[in-house]
Design an enzyme around this catalytic site. Structure first.
Site, PDB file in Angstrom:
ATOM      1  N   LYS A  78      26.201  33.848  67.032  1.00 54.71           N
ATOM      2  CA  LYS A  78      25.537  33.678  65.690  1.00 54.71           C
ATOM      3  C   LYS A  78      25.528  32.287  65.135  1.00 54.71           C
ATOM      4  O   LYS A  78      26.318  31.460  65.371  1.00 54.71           O
ATOM      5  CB  LYS A  78      26.372  34.643  64.803  1.00 54.71           C
ATOM      6  CG  LYS A  78      25.648  34.882  63.503  1.00 54.71           C
ATOM      7  CD  LYS A  78      26.243  35.963  62.868  1.00 54.71           C
ATOM      8  CE  LYS A  78      25.932  36.379  61.541  1.00 54.71           C
ATOM      9  NZ  LYS A  78      26.629  37.313  60.756  1.00 54.71           N
ATOM     10  N   SER A 111      24.157  41.183  58.975  1.00 60.52           N
ATOM     11  CA  SER A 111      23.483  39.771  59.128  1.00 60.52           C
ATOM     12  C   SER A 111      23.322  39.396  60.617  1.00 60.52           C
ATOM     13  O   SER A 111      22.717  38.520  60.766  1.00 60.52           O
ATOM     14  CB  SER A 111      24.113  38.940  58.485  1.00 60.52           C
ATOM     15  OG  SER A 111      25.435  38.815  58.706  1.00 60.52           O
ATOM     16  N   SER A 170      28.453  43.514  59.222  1.00 56.15           N
ATOM     17  CA  SER A 170      27.261  42.631  59.798  1.00 56.15           C
ATOM     18  C   SER A 170      27.030  42.681  61.368  1.00 56.15           C
ATOM     19  O   SER A 170      26.291  42.141  61.943  1.00 56.15           O
ATOM     20  CB  SER A 170      27.337  41.319  59.204  1.00 56.15           C
ATOM     21  OG  SER A 170      26.685  41.103  58.007  1.00 56.15           O
TER      22      SER A 170
END
Ligand SMILES: [Mg+2]
Ligand SMILES: [Zn+2]
Lengths: 104, 501, 484
Positions: free
Chosen positions: B93, B168, B192
């Protein structure tokens, strides 16, 4: 608790974010709505409850007083917006013209 | 006799196999790490991972990934054990600091910023033979539940391109779901990892707060943030977590607790395991498809010999209000460093330093980040601290106490839906607070610091649905044990009408 | 305004003192805390506030902070909490300072000033001692229109020592600061140098009519760069407030800056509204829970403090009260003296030399006693040589001067310079014979029994030897040479 346009202006100053005038009222409304949902917290009796200060218990691990520090693979000059003679350069803060070299 | 498969074909097949098989093959010299890297990039092209389609990556570096793969081959040649992820392509990420590729957090304020140091979790991935192939798209600074808040455009759900992948960590979830990598790192503040795992039909783990080092994870809500793992299977995520977990001297909040071999929790039966069904997570208005899949999962647990017990976590309904005070408050402070002085975006202004700050942050932050920084600044400001921040932190204590009580009462793990609904369409949720409610079943684990995993439990109209298993602090073993059992029990058990997605 | 004009008003002062702790590395990262390095070279992900970096607290910084707290008689809190103080400033990389707020390291201490002069001693309360980190350095006058930032100092460990408003004059504030500095220096907590920025003082001052007890509105005075500047700034700000109050005005609570060249305080132009620091507990650092056994050990191991040392030295080395006071004014000086006294086995000579030659030499060289070229063991040896008659007093002074220049040990200098007393018979005999030959009249009278001439003749020998002859030996040899 409704957030006013003035509150938004004040908070934007604290947060150092320029907000367009046109956006102020909408932001005040959005924040009011969100904070409105927070009101239900007031119903909870927390008289004898300690606030959670992080969830790790057992205190803080301490570090020995020696290096080396975690190294930088690239020097600040490779990522800083502006540098001169090794210094980071920023525009001068108007209210600090001629004032001491210390932050508050 | 069939001729042995060509190396690239083998690599492509390996990419679809469990990590253990892939890694074993690499270690035995059956496949080259560089072939796996090529296979991952080919797969990314095949599925349309690019910007115009799924928009999974914010950066990839095929050249360097290939180089690392070759270095790994040399290590294998010299029999220097390359670790549990030898040769495995991994996606990370974009809020986790890596050398060489930018770390932008999906924000304009960090456009082009390349970290001069690497996160502890990335160092551990590399030390275990993983090859980082790219940085995945995300909601800006991890603020969002749909990956629509990325400054670089939304990621789309590989299961249904009209829908969001969740967020996210949407890019990481999509990279795994699309078969580009077996394993990806995400991060959690309020769900997330688990929520996008659920939306994309894969497995997502949020470890105990303190289990994994946060050093190099760009902070959003420091007391809630944890690096998490996304994978195709429970086993893959268990292997991934073992690699990145453990105490780190560079993170004062990382815990000095031994890391067990989670993989050993694979059991055919769950006899003796007590599974709590907290009533607050099964509200009246719960999407019936979600409710139905959860009931089926609970039946599966019973069939495996587990006991399902009704329990209550009375402060659950306060999770979202508490979360949306604490996380923005911490974020408002954590994001103060994006001031245009040392790195990242700087927007010049007529009005000196303050003008530079204000213009840089106005242009650098998107609307949701601005909203949350404002919200966080407000709740911490003079006169409001007690009513909001202190109050929220006190209620948080009660939420954590609920979990402690239920686990002390003899319950081993809890089982709940991961999300109230399956993946929604892009642009469908416009009201910020409605979006915040996507985290309604996940945020409590972050607030309490306990570990949780989302496992696929079926589909509805082709859309994946996830079930969540929550365990007590540092009880990831129990969590994995239940998850392994559930995964195996549900394998191949499609309900009528579930479709074949 | 004259003293008379303010006579019916009383000054009320409390001081906030920031002290840099003497650690090798910074408070929350392992970067060197030394200063003098090229700008932005003692930096790392943590003190540059790079995205993702996290603080880890330096154990030695805690130990030094505890030493300070205990030396100031504070109660140490078993659990203290770090907090974020949020404000924007370009030399504050994270946009917040890690400090302590509502649960500081230590509280409720005190120190007593004025014990040694004719005034009644004043006990000044210490409200709190807390730990925090320093900001970087902003240079405003190097480039036009721009501020230059050096983050080498960012993250260096500090303690903030907050006093109660217990001082009633600039002189008391000065006395408090001097004593505080002395204590911290003795405890080895800090270099406590205002010039080098390792000690900084802000003052809270208000005025009230003498005899009343209610505190007036205070202002915070900043930007003083020496203790005497603090005293002058306090007097000036007090006079300003009194003038305001006398004219029926009110004092505004604000920050005033001391302008030394103008000799006045002026309101700071930084906006007050920005001072909403939004303190909250630092989530990156769990509460600091101290092992109280360790705290006890730190307390027991605090080096001797000025008061105790003064008393001990006066007794052990038989010093007058005034000498003891003078010697112990500086920790370094008194340690130096003690080492010389022990090495020389002659405290009286050690005192004379340290207060005389040594003080003069370090002042002339502009160095501190720690940097002084002559180590106490060497000076002790020099004094021993004098006592053992190896060197005359005159020669010793010449040897010392060379030691100051070269840092060499005294025996080596004396040998190189040929300053050691010469007790070698043949050399002495040569000089004696020469003197007897050159002064026949005196020699004859001496031979004839006029023994009081012995002194005169010995003196002439000493002169001939340029002071190097051992007078004892000359006295022994003279009678037999005269007879031969
Ligand atoms: Mg301070
Ligand atoms: Zn550093």
């Amino acid at each position: 608790m409704a957030v006013t346009r003035e509150d938004v202006v004040k908070v934007a100053k604290l947060a150092n974010i320029a907000i367009d005038d046109a956006r102020l009222d909408a932001l005040a409304r959005e924040l009011s709505t969100i904070l409105g949902h927070m009101e239900e917290l007031a119903q909870v009796d927390t008289e004898r409850v300690l606030p959670a200060e992080g969830l790790s218990s057992g205190g803080q691990r301490l570090r020995a007083d020696h290096g080396p520090a975690d190294p930088l693979f690239n020097a600040p000059a490779t990522f800083a917006p502006e540098m001169r003679d090794g210094f980071l350069i920023v525009p001068r803060l108007a209210t600090h013209e001629g004032s001491p070299e210390r932050s508050p | 006799m069939k001729p042995p498969p060509r190396a690239p074909d083998l690599a492509r097949k390996l990419l679809a196999q469990p990590l253990t098989e892939c890694v074993a093959c690499v270690r035995e010299g059956g496949a080259l790490p560089s072939d796996l890297v090529s296979a991952a990039f080919d797969r990314a092209d095949d599925v349309g991972a690019g910007r115009e389609s799924l928009n999974i990556f914010l950066a990839t570096d095929r050249v360097r990934a290939t180089e690392s793969a070759k270095e790994l081959t040399a290590l294998i040649g010299r029999a220097e054990a390359p670790g549990n992820l030898a040769g495995a392509p991994v996606a990370v990420k974009d809020n986790i600091a890596t050398l060489h590729m930018p770390t932008t957090c999906g924000s304009k304020v960090l456009e082009g910023y390349v970290s001069p140091y690497e996160a502890t979790v990335v160092r551990r991935l590399r030390a275990n033979g993983a090859v980082i192939i790219g940085k995945t798209n995300m909601d800006e600074f991890a603020m969002g539940s749909s990956t629509e808040n990325s400054a670089y455009g939304p990621t789309r759900n590989p299961v249904d391109i009209r829908r969001v992948p969740g967020g996210s960590s949407g890019g990481s979830a999509a990279a795994v779901a699309a078969g580009i990598v077996r394993l990806a790192l995400g991060s959690e503040t309020g769900g997330s990892v688990r929520q996008p795992a659920s939306f994309c039909g894969i497995v997502g783990v949020k470890p105990t707060y303190g289990r994994v080092s946060r050093y190099g994870l760009v902070a959003f809500g420091s007391s809630l943030d944890q690096v998490g793992v996304l994978g195709r299977s429970v086993e893959d995520t268990a292997i991934g977590l073992e690699v990145i977990a453990g105490c780190d001297q560079l993170d004062s909040t990382s815990a000095d607790v031994p890391v067990p071999r989670y993989e050993l929790e694979k059991n055919a039966r769950l006899d003796g395991l007590v599974i709590g069904k907290p009533k607050e997570y099964y509200p009246e208005g719960l999407d019936p498809r979600v409710a139905e899949r959860c009931e089926r999962a609970l039946d599966a647990f019973r069939e495996l010999g587990a006991e399902v017990r009704d329990v209550s976590l009375p402060h659950t309904s306060y999770s979202i209000p508490v979360y949306y005070v604490v996380a923005p408050a911490e974020a408002s402070s954590n994001l103060a460093r994006f001031d245009g002085v040392r790195y990242g975006l700087r927007v010049a202004s007529e009005s000196g330093l303050t003008g530079m700050y204000e213009a840089t942050r106005a242009r650098g932050f998107g609307p949701e980040v601005t909203r949350r920084v404002m919200l966080g600044t407000y709740v911490l400001s003079a006169g409001y601290y007690d009513a909001y921040y202190k109050k929220a932190q006190s209620v948080r204590t009660l939420i954590a106490q609920d979990f402690r009580d239920v686990f002390l009462s003899g319950v081993d793990v809890l089982f709940t839906p991961t999300t109230p609904t399956p993946a929604f369409e892009l642009g469908a949720v416009k009201d910020p607070y409605e979006m915040y409610l996507s985290d309604i079943f996940t945020a409590s684990a972050n607030l309490a610091g306990v570990p949780a995993i989302s496992v696929p439990i079926g589909t509805a109209s082709g859309l994946p649905i996830g079930g969540q298993i929550i365990a007590g602090h540092f009880e990831e073993s129990a969590m994995f044990r239940a998850a392994f059992g559930l995964e195996r029990a549900l394998a191949g058990k499609a309900l009528p009408g579930e479709g074949s997605a | 305004m004259s003293a008379a004009a303010t006579a019916d008003y009383e000054m009320v002062v409390g001081l906030e003192v920031h002290v840099q702790l003497k650690t090798r590395t910074k408070a929350f990262c392992a970067c060197s805390a030394d200063f003098g390095a090229p700008p932005n070279t003692n930096v790392c992900p943590v003190c540059l506030a790079l995205p993702g970096a996290l603080p880890v607290l330096n154990r030695h910084a805690v130990e030094l902070a505890l030493r300070a707290a205990l030396a100031l008689e504070c109660k140490v809190n078993e659990t203290s909490v770090f907090a974020r103080k949020n404000y924007f400033y370009p030399d504050l990389p994270k946009g917040y300072q890690i400090s302590q707020y509502d649960r500081p390291l230590a509280e409720k201490g005190w120190l007593t000033i004025g014990e040694l002069d004719e005034h009644t001693p004043v006990r000044v309360g210490i409200t709190r001692v807390h730990m925090e980190e320093d900001a970087g350095k902003s240079v405003h006058d190097r480039y036009p229109g721009a501020t230059a930032i050096d983050l080498n100092r960012a993250g260096v460990p500090l303690i903030e020592i907050v006093s109660e408003p217990d001082m009633r004059s600039a002189a008391e504030a000065g006395a408090y600061l001097r004593l505080l500095k002395q204590i911290l220096s003795y405890a080895g907590v800090s270099d406590v140098s205002m010039e080098e920025g390792s000690l900084r003082v802000d003052a809270n001052v208000s005025a009230r009519i003498r005899g009343t007890t209610k505190l007036g509105t205070k202002t915070e005075v900043k930007n003083m760069n020496s203790f005497s500047a603090v005293e002058r700034a306090l007097d000036s700000e007090f006079a300003r407030q009194v003038e305001l109050l006398r004219g029926g005005g009110t004092v505004q609570q604000q920050t005033m800056l001391w302008h030394g060249t103008k000799g006045e305080t002026r309101p700071s132009r930084s906006k007050e509204e920005s001072h909403d620091y939004r303190y909250f507990p630092e989530p990156d650092l769990p509460p600091l829970v101290l092992d109280m056994e360790w705290v006890g050990r730190v307390g027991r191991e605090i080096p001797e403090l000025p008061d105790a040392r003064r008393k001990r030295m006066a007794e052990e080395f038989k010093l007058s009260a005034a000498d003891a006071e003078l010697l112990t004014a500086s920790a370094g000086m008194s340690e130096y003296f003690e080492a010389v006294a022990r090495a020389s086995l002659d405290p009286k000579a050690a005192l004379n030399w340290v207060m005389g030659e040594v003080s003069a030499a370090i002042n002339a060289a502009g160095v501190t006693i720690d940097q002084f070229a002559v180590r106490p063991a060497d000076l002790g040896e020099l004094l021993r040589m004098v006592r053992d008659d190896v060197l005359s007093h005159t020669a010793a002074k010449r040897v010392f001067a060379r030691m100051v220049e070269t840092g060499k040990p005294p025996a080596q200098v004396a040998a190189e310079e040929g300053l050691q007393k010469i007790g070698d018979d043949s050399a002495l005999v040569g000089w004696i014979d020469e003197v007897l030959r050159e002064n026949p009249a005196e020699a004859t009278r001496y031979r004839n029994g006029e023994t009081k001439l012995q002194g005169v003749l010995v003196g002439l020998v000493m002169k001939k030897s340029k002071g190097r002859a051992d007078p004892r030996k000359v006295n022994q040899l003279l009678p037999e040479r005269a007879r031969s």
